[in-house]
Scaffold this active site. Structure first.
Site, PDB file in Angstrom:
ATOM      1  N   HIS A   1      61.254  44.933  11.948  1.00 48.74           N
ATOM      2  CA  HIS A   1      59.832  45.701  10.894  1.00 48.74           C
ATOM      3  C   HIS A   1      59.714  46.553  10.042  1.00 48.74           C
ATOM      4  O   HIS A   1      60.923  46.199   8.621  1.00 48.74           O
ATOM      5  CB  HIS A   1      59.672  47.495  11.914  1.00 48.74           C
ATOM      6  CG  HIS A   1      60.313  47.332  12.796  1.00 48.74           C
ATOM      7  ND1 HIS A   1      58.572  46.611  14.353  1.00 48.74           N
ATOM      8  CD2 HIS A   1      60.765  48.029  13.927  1.00 48.74           C
ATOM      9  CE1 HIS A   1      59.529  47.178  15.651  1.00 48.74           C
ATOM     10  NE2 HIS A   1      60.267  47.594  15.204  1.00 48.74           N
TER      11      HIS A   1
ATOM     12  N   GLU B   1      63.369  41.707  16.154  1.00 48.29           N
ATOM     13  CA  GLU B   1      62.176  42.531  16.465  1.00 48.29           C
ATOM     14  C   GLU B   1      62.922  43.577  14.469  1.00 48.29           C
ATOM     15  O   GLU B   1      63.456  45.048  14.784  1.00 48.29           O
ATOM     16  CB  GLU B   1      63.215  43.833  16.811  1.00 48.29           C
ATOM     17  CG  GLU B   1      61.944  44.919  17.387  1.00 48.29           C
ATOM     18  CD  GLU B   1      62.433  46.163  18.153  1.00 48.29           C
ATOM     19  OE1 GLU B   1      63.369  45.344  19.597  1.00 48.29           O
ATOM     20  OE2 GLU B   1      62.087  47.059  17.933  1.00 48.29           O
TER      21      GLU B   1
ATOM     22  N   ASP C   1      66.615  45.657  14.814  1.00 43.92           N
ATOM     23  CA  ASP C   1      65.484  46.793  14.633  1.00 43.92           C
ATOM     24  C   ASP C   1      65.316  47.539  13.605  1.00 43.92           C
ATOM     25  O   ASP C   1      65.818  48.623  13.573  1.00 43.92           O
ATOM     26  CB  ASP C   1      65.534  47.632  16.269  1.00 43.92           C
ATOM     27  CG  ASP C   1      64.091  48.945  16.085  1.00 43.92           C
ATOM     28  OD1 ASP C   1      63.462  48.385  15.380  1.00 43.92           O
ATOM     29  OD2 ASP C   1      64.515  49.925  16.629  1.00 43.92           O
TER      30      ASP C   1
ATOM     31  N   HIS D   1      56.336  46.061  22.529  1.00 46.75           N
ATOM     32  CA  HIS D   1      57.041  46.621  21.562  1.00 46.75           C
ATOM     33  C   HIS D   1      56.838  48.542  21.951  1.00 46.75           C
ATOM     34  O   HIS D   1      56.246  48.341  22.319  1.00 46.75           O
ATOM     35  CB  HIS D   1      56.993  46.718  19.973  1.00 46.75           C
ATOM     36  CG  HIS D   1      58.022  47.938  19.622  1.00 46.75           C
ATOM     37  ND1 HIS D   1      57.964  49.242  18.788  1.00 46.75           N
ATOM     38  CD2 HIS D   1      59.617  46.904  17.686  1.00 46.75           C
ATOM     39  CE1 HIS D   1      58.958  49.700  17.851  1.00 46.75           C
ATOM     40  NE2 HIS D   1      59.724  48.138  18.446  1.00 46.75           N
TER      41      HIS D   1
END
Ligand code: MN
Length: 332
Positions: A10, A8, A294, A169
């Protein structure tokens, strides 16, 4: 650990931010987008989203082999469909290029504009076909609408038919009432409440009877659902026995927890807590748990240390570190 994959992670691109930050936002999403434009416009987060060489440096420093990249939430979902559809396509083209240029270091989840379900279904076919990406990310509700609703059927059909896992998400909840005060709408509470609600709508609405081969990925070790799972089964069975219940529940083929085990894969994003990991292991097992950091919102070194030191058997650690992700996202 012979391989570490985080799922995850980004990113953004200069081109995406330049275009997206000038677009009109659909009603209801204004406050969230003002916040995200501030995040994406100021360092260090802006630089961390954009600079992939620095990203690889951090990955090397913490012993991470591969990152499954995705567009910074909430992606293109707050924009009118005529803007969101081409913007998603352009971003996915760039993401596919990034993945091609960094074999073994980056994989990617395409972004979608569910506000145009037919175009989103077409984009799933492109993401999983010519672009060679590994799944898609949907940032929970789109204009207050959820994927169990009939108009989104083309998206779920395309995801199932093309073997595209959907990473569901979080974003700020659609129904804002009690979330408006004290910063509750964000990642401290609203995010997990919103994504957990979305997952429960897919379960209780019978969506997973219609799409039994769908894979839904949830962050934050299941958005609270492992904690409630026994109660969810118990209250579902109870409500089914009560004639004329105020909110009738559809008849399902399985118990809610059976869908949770069959159709959901959880990630450790943002939860470095061995007790919660234990709950998740009992709920779905290590073959349905993946490591996630994350980036850029959590500390990569702390997340990697948790993966190394959590009370796990070596088989469990290998599954969470890479084996589950290799299976779910078809990574080599
Ligand atoms: Mn995230």
């Amino acid at each position: 650990m012979d391989r570490v994959i985080a799922v995850e992670e980004h990113i953004a691109t200069e081109a995406f931010l330049r275009t997206a930050h000038r677009l009109e936002v659909v009603p209801g999403d204004r406050a969230e987008i003002d916040l995200m434009r501030t995040v994406e416009g100021s360092d260090p987060l802006r630089a961390q989203l954009l600079d992939l060489d620095a990203r690889i440096g951090v990955m090397d420093a913490i012993g991470q082999d591969l990152a499954v990249l995705s567009l910074n939430p909430p992606g293109v979902q707050p924009y009118p469909p005529e803007d969101a559809v081409p913007l998603a396509r352009e971003f996915n083209d760039v993401l596919a290029g990034i993945v091609r240029r960094h074999p073994g270091r980056f994989a990617g989840l395409g972004t979608l504009a569910p506000q145009d379900p037919a175009a989103a279904a077409e984009e799933i076919r492109r993401v999983m076909g010519p672009l060679g990406l590994n799944g898609v990310m949907i940032n929970s509700h789109t204009g207050g609408r959820y994927l169990d609703e009939p108009k989104f059927a083309p998206i779920l059909e395309a995801a199932e038919d093309n073997g595209a896992p959907i990473y569901l998400h979080p974003r700020i909840p659609a129904m804002r009432g009690g979330y408006l005060d004290y910063g509750l709408s964000g990642a401290i509470w609203g995010y997990q409440a919103e994504a957990g609600l979305h997952a429960m709508r897919l379960v209780l609405g019978g969506t997973l009877d219609r799409y039994p081969r769908l894979t839904v990925v949830l962050g934050h070790l299941g958005e609270g659902i492992p904690f409630w799972l026994r109660r969810i089964d118990n209250r579902h069975a109870f409500a089914r026995q009560v004639a004329g219940a105020a909110t009738p529940m559809p008849k399902l083929e399985l118990a809610p927890s059976e869908y949770f085990r069959r159709n959901f894969v959880l990630t450790t994003s943002g939860i470095d807590d061995p007790d919660v990991l234990g709950l998740a292991l009992r709920a779905v097992g290590e073959d349905n748990i993946m490591f996630a950091i994350d980036t850029p919102y959590e500390d990569p070194a702390a997340a990697a240390a948790f993966l190394r030191e959590a009370p796990l058997t070596e088989k469990q650690r290998a599954a969470i570190a890479h084996r589950t992700a290799e299976r779910v996202f078809a990574l080599r």
